[in-house]
Design a protein around this motif. Structure first.
Motif: not given
Length: 262
Positions: A85-88, A57-60, A90-93, A80-82
């Motif tokens: 969302k990050a893949v959608r 929720r805040i990470t992204i 296109q974030q590298v976390i 896994q949900r996080a």
């Protein structure tokens, strides 16, 4: 409680998080804590560590601002949900499935935070101390730790409190929810049990769901002593994420802490 390990305590307190998508529907749009966290992220830089990050929720949003960030959570489904969302986006976390009381990451950070009242999942003095010890170990010199927890409003912490509410879900299905709360004054743990009855519709039969959660409450002076003994100085204490003063009318306790050189 003392007969359980940290991991066992947390794993038995996961019922509210059984459906990560539903969790996002209910809480994913809450961002009142983001401005304060973003303010300190800009002051301290990265890499930033988001403890009990949940579904990101805040990470992204912080990653969207260009910060290098690591998300840590013990709940595999939420993590896994996080990740999805990050893949959608296109974030590298960097995501890590870990218990925060055994935190072991390959970096030190100038800024660590824990939001969403996650601090209340640490149900004993020993577990709270272990959490803060691991946070301190992962902070740079003069590093900042920010977290929030609910203020212990005594009128709300009573045994046998019951409430019934009727509302409709996003599909316009009527839900009748009965919540029963029990507060243990000795352990300062509130256990809340929810039973939801979903009305019968043309598409669905009547359904019933039940879950519970246990949350530890800490009083302000108790928190000050805990933080100081764990090697932190309190730079700011607020009654909300909007930086309102912390007082007897507060509903939240927000702490901005700095690693103290002992």
């Amino acid at each position: 409680m003392a007969s359980y390990t940290d991991r066992e305590i947390f794993l038995t307190n996961f019922e509210k998080y059984a459906n990560p998508e539903k969790y996002d529907e209910e809480y994913g749009s809450y961002l009142k804590d983001l401005p304060l966290l973003l303010e300190w992220a800009k002051k301290k830089g990265g890499p930033i560590i988001d403890l009990a990050c949940g579904t990101g929720r805040i990470t992204i949003p912080l990653a969207n601002e260009g910060f290098t960030i690591l998300g840590v959570d013990l709940h595999e489904g939420m993590l896994q949900r996080a990740m999805q969302k990050a893949v959608r986006n296109q974030q590298v976390i960097s995501w890590h499935l870990q218990n925060c009381t055994d935190l072991s990451l390959p970096v030190k950070s100038p800024f660590i935070y824990m939001t969403g009242n996650s601090f209340q999942h640490f149900l004993t003095n020993a577990i709270q101390e272990r959490l803060l010890k691991r946070v301190r170990k992962h902070l740079d010199k003069d590093g900042i730790f920010i977290f929030g927890t609910r203020f212990p409003v005594m009128s709300e912490l009573q045994n046998g409190e019951n409430s019934i509410s009727v509302y409709k879900d996003q599909n316009d299905r009527e839900i009748r929810e009965h919540i029963m709360e029990s507060y243990d004054h000795q352990t300062q743990v509130l256990t809340s049990t929810s039973k939801r009855v979903m009305a019968k519709t043309v598409q669905s039969p009547e359904e019933t769901e039940e879950d519970s959660i246990s949350l530890r409450y800490v009083f302000p002076q108790e928190m000050e002593r805990l933080l100081y003994s764990s090697g932190f100085s309190i730079l700011h204490s607020y009654g909300s994420w909007d930086k309102t003063p912390l007082n007897g009318d507060s509903k939240e306790m927000i702490y901005v802490c700095q690693k103290r050189n002992r």
